[in-house]
Every structure is written in structure tokens, then in C-alpha cells.
Scaffold this active site. Structure first.
Site, PDB file in Angstrom:
ATOM      1  N   HIS A 233      53.069  51.395  23.878  1.00  0.00           N
ATOM      2  CA  HIS A 233      52.823  51.266  25.171  1.00  0.00           C
ATOM      3  C   HIS A 233      53.095  52.697  26.252  1.00  0.00           C
ATOM      4  CE1 HIS A 233      52.904  48.801  29.152  1.00  0.00           C
ATOM      5  NE2 HIS A 233      53.427  49.869  29.634  1.00  0.00           N
ATOM      6  N   GLU A 234      54.225  53.229  26.090  1.00  0.00           N
ATOM      7  CA  GLU A 234      54.685  54.459  26.834  1.00  0.00           C
ATOM      8  C   GLU A 234      53.842  55.682  26.454  1.00  0.00           C
ATOM      9  OE1 GLU A 234      56.115  54.180  29.629  1.00  0.00           O
ATOM     10  OE2 GLU A 234      56.942  52.193  29.303  1.00  0.00           O
ATOM     11  N   TRP A 245      46.035  45.858  33.879  1.00  0.00           N
ATOM     12  CA  TRP A 245      45.798  44.994  35.071  1.00  0.00           C
ATOM     13  C   TRP A 245      45.819  46.081  36.396  1.00  0.00           C
ATOM     14  CZ3 TRP A 245      50.623  45.313  32.889  1.00  0.00           C
ATOM     15  CH2 TRP A 245      51.580  45.862  33.825  1.00  0.00           C
ATOM     16  N   VAL A 257      38.764  51.855  32.182  1.00  0.00           N
ATOM     17  CA  VAL A 257      38.262  51.715  30.715  1.00  0.00           C
ATOM     18  C   VAL A 257      37.336  50.755  30.744  1.00  0.00           C
ATOM     19  CG1 VAL A 257      38.964  51.149  28.445  1.00  0.00           C
ATOM     20  CG2 VAL A 257      40.505  52.474  29.787  1.00  0.00           C
ATOM     21  N   THR A 260      38.014  47.158  28.459  1.00  0.00           N
ATOM     22  CA  THR A 260      39.035  46.181  28.684  1.00  0.00           C
ATOM     23  C   THR A 260      38.508  45.360  29.942  1.00  0.00           C
ATOM     24  OG1 THR A 260      39.862  48.100  30.347  1.00  0.00           O
ATOM     25  CG2 THR A 260      40.715  47.807  27.829  1.00  0.00           C
TER      26      THR A 260
HETATM   27 ZN    ZN Z   1      53.703  50.666  31.190  1.00  0.00          ZN
END
Ligand code: ZN
Length: 422
Positions: A233-234, A245, A257, A260
């Protein structure tokens, strides 16, 4: 006695409550807002980068989606471990377990990709981005890509000391050549990690910070975040991905994007499919659900499993426009200019790291090819000669985990690269 029992029961309740409430938190967005408040010009730099990104995506997205773009970016990694005690001083094996997860997730080789609902399975992507432990440090010395230092500062990841050597931390290696990870106690386990988006950090601290409890899959790694997804994730942020979100819950913003689904708010834990009208649900009724199993949501490690082609393209653009030095870094090469008087041979070794089975290619496939593999101490582990047409591969499954140098000669040329066996 009753009183003691009662307080014991309350204590148990609190810790259980804490466990039940533990969910992913990443302070990347807060770090970004802080950076902008200190230096508003970052907004203009980000705006320029976003324009370059959109142009790059427009020019490259179609090739990627039909599979003709096979450009593979391999990013050299250095891991700075800052520890107060032996527990926090995570092992080399734990670090390598994380690199393996990164390479699996970014190549869509993760075994748990089957958790993705059928409607989103066509959107699971190989990002064409991989990671290697640095083999050459900024001074040109051999390295295993891991630095360690004992620190006296508690929760150093929550201070600006972690990247300052004079304050007890470890300085970044040149960010143009390496992805810097700092592994330390951030704030006692609440924040799993954070990263700086391209163009938002000074050279001294550009990189990724992850709490020692949430890095890799073994050792100190703690459920529900012991599958290495905090780093997945990072690093997404580091390569210019936003949260899925878009850090607002009114469906006004988008993550930039196109493939998504726009999503209301973040999801925690392990949501059931589909998420529609829930707080972490979709914004548009035409989408089957929000994509809560995306690595850029806040779900638990076991419940996230995918990047989309659009995210892959955006990250490729993030490297090309935001971190171009990484494309030409020699952080994972070994003194090739000295060792290759005849010029490099275009050596590519994959997958790297691996459990022991490696394949490689050179620009001289019609020549006889010799390979010698040595361990980090210089002991020869294997030697082999390949004739034109042979499958170029070697097997280290019987060798101990660690770093190896692969020395390949063909047609009077020579090149050495490092591989990692986990
Ligand atoms: Zn994050």
C-alpha cells in the site's frame, strides 16, 4: 479481592477492545497536507506532475491494456532498521519476506488473488514494477541493502529524527537511485506506515516508513497486518497512487485512475461483497461494488489482493515523471563498468528475489554463455555453460537464503548482477 478481579476484568476488556478496533491507518495523506502547509509551492509541482502523468497515461495506457508494453521497472531498495531493543531489530529474513510480497503483489503473482470477486477479476493487473535489494551503496561499495542502528529515541518514526544521523537516525541513500524504507516504532502500533507522494518530500526524508510490527510476513509481523500489504500500500503512494476513496467521503473526488470505481469512503476489516450503499460503498450505481479488495483501500491484509491496469500505468508514470532516476539506477548492479570492458550484455534475471529458480536473458542469445554464481562471501556456488538455444536458467533451491552474485559472460562481454534467494 472483588475489586482486584473487577479491575482485572476491565483491563482485559480494554485490551480486547483495542484488538477489535485495530484497523489500518496510514498517515500519508496527513503528511502530504503538512508538507503543503509548510511549502505551498508543492501544490504547483504536484499540478505539473499530474499533467505529465495524465499525458503519459494517455500515451501508454492502450499498449499496457493489450499487453504489448512489457517494460519492466526494477527499483533498488535500501532498508534502514532503527531499533531500541532486539525485538525491533527485525531479521534479514523478515526483510526479504517483505520484498517477496512486494514482487508478488506488483506482478499479480499473489496466491490469494482468488479472493477478488468475479466482477473485478478482469481488472487484476501486473504493474510491471519489481524491487531488488540494493547491491551497491551510494559510495559504490557492495551491500546487502540493509542498514541497522540502535536508537534511544522512543517512537522515532513519529519524529523527524529517524532520517537524521546526528539525531540518532539513519540518513536516506540518494533518492534518485534508491527507494528508502525506514523500519522502526512509529507510534506504538497505531499508524502502520506512511509514504511521501512524488514531489512532496525533501531529499532527506523521501521514502517509506513502516512500523516494525507490520513489515514482512514473519518475525515481529502482527495479525491482521502480517501479510506484507502495508508496504504494498505505502509503495503505491510512493509511486503516486492515492487512496482509492480519494480521502473524502462525499463522492466529489476521484483517485485519478479511470478503472477503479469511484468510492465513498474507506473500508476497514474484511467487508462482504458487494459494498454499495455502505459508507465504503460505490458512488455510481453502474459499478457492481466499491473495490474494497484493492491494495489502496484500508482493508485487512488478507482481504486486499489487487491493483488495476490503470493503477499500474499511473505508477509507471509516477516513476517516469516523478522518480526518473530510479529507471537508470545501478543500485542493483555490481561495478559493471569495471567488470565489463566489452560493454554490458543486457543481463536480466527474473524473478528476483525467488525461492531459488531463476531465469535470465542477455543480448547475445546466439552465443555460448557462461555463468558463475558466487555467494556474498565469494564462494562459487555453481558454474554452468549454455549453448545457443539452451534455456537460460539456474537453480539455487538447495542453497541457503541470501544474496548471490551472478557473473555472466557471452561473446567477449561480461556482466554481474545480484540476486536474492529467500
Ligand atoms: Zn495510505
Amino acid at each position: 479481592m472483588k475489586k482486584i478481579l473487577l479491575s482485572f476484568a476491565v483491563a482485559l476488556l480494554c485490551s480486547a477492545g483495542t484488538q477489535a478496533q485495530r484497523h489500518r491507518t496510514c498517515s500519508t495523506h496527513e503528511k502530504y497536507l503538512q508538507a503543503v502547509s509548510m511549502d505551498p509551492s508543492i501544490l504547483e509541482q504536484r499540478s505539473v506532475l499530474e499533467q505529465q502523468t495524465q499525458e503519459w497515461v494517455a500515451n501508454n495506457a492502450s499498449q499496457r491494456s493489450n499487453g504489448t508494453n512489457t517494460v519492466l521497472v526494477t527499483i533498488p531498495v535500501v532498508v534502514h532498521v532503527l531499533y531500541q531493543n532486539a525485538t525491533q531489530n527485525i531479521s534479514d529474513a523478515q526483510i526479504l519476506s517483505q520484498i517477496e510480497v512486494l514482487n508478488a503483489d506488483y506482478a499479480h503473482r499473489n496466491a490469494d488473488s482468488t479472493i477478488t470477486p468475479a466482477a473485478f477479476q478482469p481488472l487484476m493487473a501486473n504493474t510491471q514494477i519489481q524491487f531488488c535489494m540494493a547491491s551497491t551503496d551510494p559510495s559504490g561499495n557492495l551491500t546487502n541493502g540493509i542498514e541497522r542502528r540502535q536508537v534511544s529515541v522512543s517512537q522515532i518514526g513519529n519524529t523527524s529524527k529517524y532520517y537524521q544521523y546526528s539525531q540518532g537516525g539513519l540518513a536516506a541513500w540518494n533518492r534518485n537511485s534508491y527507494l528508502n524504507f525506514w523500519i522502526c516504532d512509529i507510534d506504538g502500533g497505531w499508524t502502520l506506515g506512511f509514504a511521501y507522494l512524488p514531489g512532496t518530500a525533501g531529499a532527506a526524508y523521501d521514502g517509506v516508513v513502516i512500523d516494525y510490527n507490520f513489515f514482512g510476513t514473519i518475525g515481529t509481523a502482527q495479525a491482521l497486518f502480517n501479510l506484507g500489504r502495508t508496504a504494498t500500500h505505502e509503495v503505491g503512494h510512493y509511486l503516486n497512487l492515492e487512496h482509492i476513496w480519494a480521502d473524502e467521503s462525499a463522492c466529489n473526488a476521484d483517485d485519478g485512475v479511470t478503472d477503479t470505481p469511484q468510492q465513498k469512503g474507506e473500508n476497514y476489516g474484511c467487508p462482504s461483497y458487494p459494498q454499495t450503499s455502505q459508507s465504503g460503498g460505490r458512488c455510481n450505481a453502474s459499478d457492481p461494488s466499491s473495490m474494497f479488495m484493492n491494495y489502496m483501500d484500508y482493508t485487512d491484509d488478507a482481504c486486499m489482493a489487487m491493483f488495476t491496469p490503470g493503477q499500474g500505468t499511473r505508477m509507471q508514470a509516477g516513476v517516469t515523471s516523478g522518480r526518473p532516476g530510479l529507471l537508470t539506477s545501478i543500485g542493483c548492479s555490481v561495478l559493471t563498468s569495471i567488470l565489463s570492458p566489452g560493454g554490458k550484455i543486457g543481463l536480466t534475471i527474473y524473478p528476483n528475489p525467488s525461492a531459488g529458480e531463476f531465469e535470465f536473458t542477455t543480448g547475445f542469445i546466439n552465443s555460448q554463455t557462461e555463468i558463475q554464481v558466487t555467494d556474498i562471501a565469494g564462494r562459487v556456488v555453481l558454474e554452468k555453460t549454455f549453448m545457443p538455444g539452451d534455456r537460460l536458467s539456474f537453480d539455487l533451491t538447495q542453497s541457503p537464503a541470501g544474496s548471490y552474485f551472478v557473473d555472466v559472460k557471452a561473446d567477449g562481454h561480461r556482466e554481474v548482477k545480484q540476486v536474492t534467494k529467500f
